[in-house]
Design an enzyme around this catalytic site. Structure first.
Site, PDB file in Angstrom:
ATOM      1  N   LYS A 135       0.838  -1.208   0.000  1.00  0.00           N
ATOM      2  CA  LYS A 135       0.000   0.000   0.000  1.00  0.00           C
ATOM      3  C   LYS A 135       0.875   1.262   0.000  1.00  0.00           C
ATOM      4  CE  LYS A 135      -3.201   2.409   2.853  1.00  0.00           C
ATOM      5  NZ  LYS A 135      -3.328   2.484   4.287  1.00  0.00           N
ATOM      6  N   ASP A 153      -7.210   1.013   0.448  1.00  0.00           N
ATOM      7  CA  ASP A 153      -7.305   1.228   1.893  1.00  0.00           C
ATOM      8  C   ASP A 153      -8.731   0.846   2.311  1.00  0.00           C
ATOM      9  OD1 ASP A 153      -9.010   3.271   1.178  1.00  0.00           O
ATOM     10  OD2 ASP A 153      -8.072   4.771   2.469  1.00  0.00           O
TER      11      ASP A 153
END
Ligand code: SF4
Length: 231
Positions: A135, A153
């Site tokens: 991420k 997310d």
């Protein structure tokens, strides 16, 4: 188990994912013109450090800490020249400060040893940095103008599922689905659009479907559910 909004989209006759994605992106972009990363940074190294600090805390909190941090630490060398206990104190308010301080110093070491002190833009290179998972690497690469994946997310996960763009629950699998359906030129801005839409309209517990710009394209819209005949 994740409810299948993909199947629901078919049942409501909303069209395939690839047909819906264009108008979804366009309308969300018009609705959230200001959708962009909320972290404040001036350099590539500041971007990397901000994103590393943002794990398990809010962007507002990170910005509060980095306002002071970035006036004190201006280069990768500065993070290594400062005792780790001092760096821990300086980032304490972001939480998990011990792991974060260790990871930041490790990442700065690799930047200096292997990348002439610069932040690389290739995902594989970013993933070599200590404390940088997929991420973080995706956020940094996208902000540097080299998106090679789609950031997933909590908002991106929830909205992708509600919009019927994925049946998956695992972030890596969700990203794979989004890469298949979202045009590559939109990989960088798409997560920002979902994040801002998720904060303002498609709120986790109380989505405001009546005021949603994509409610006619969304299989979990409560507005459409009220209109459509019972199964
Ligand atoms: S219609 Fe409702 S569930 Fe669908 S994206 Fe909009 S707010 Fe979220």
């Amino acid at each position: 188990m994740t409810r299948s909004y993909v199947r629901e989209a078919r049942r409501r006759g909303l069209g395939r994912r690839r047909e819906r994605i264009g108008p979804i992106v366009d309308r969300l972009a018009a609705e959230h013109e200001d959708a962009a990363i909320a972290l404040r940074f001036r350099t590539d190294v500041e971007l990397l450090v901000s994103v590393m600090l943002s794990a398990q805390t809010t962007d507002v909190n990170v910005n509060r800490v980095t306002e002071h941090l970035f006036s004190k630490y201006r280069s990768p060398e500065d993070y290594l020249a400062t005792p780790i206990s001092e760096l821990e104190r300086d980032i304490y308010a972001t939480g998990f400060y011990r792991q974060k301080a260790k990871a930041i110093r490790g990442a700065m070491r690799v930047l200096l040893d292997d990348y002439e002190g610069r932040v690389p833009t290739r995902l594989d290179d970013l993933l070599r940095l200590p404390g940088v998972a997929r991420k973080t690497a995706n956020v940094v690469a996208a902000e540097l103008g080299h998106a090679q994946g789609v950031v997933v997310d909590t908002h991106v996960r929830r909205l992708s599922q509600r919009l019927g763009l994925t049946r998956q629950d695992d972030p890596v699998k969700i990203e794979r689905d989004l890469q298949r359906v979202v045009p590559r030129s939109d990989w960088a801005r798409f997560p920002h659009l979902l994040i801002w839409h998720g904060r303002r309209v498609c709120i986790a517990r109380r989505p405001v479907c009546e005021a949603c710009a994509v409610n006619d394209l969304c299989p979990s819209s409560r507005v459409d559910a009220a209109r459509s005949p019972a199964p």
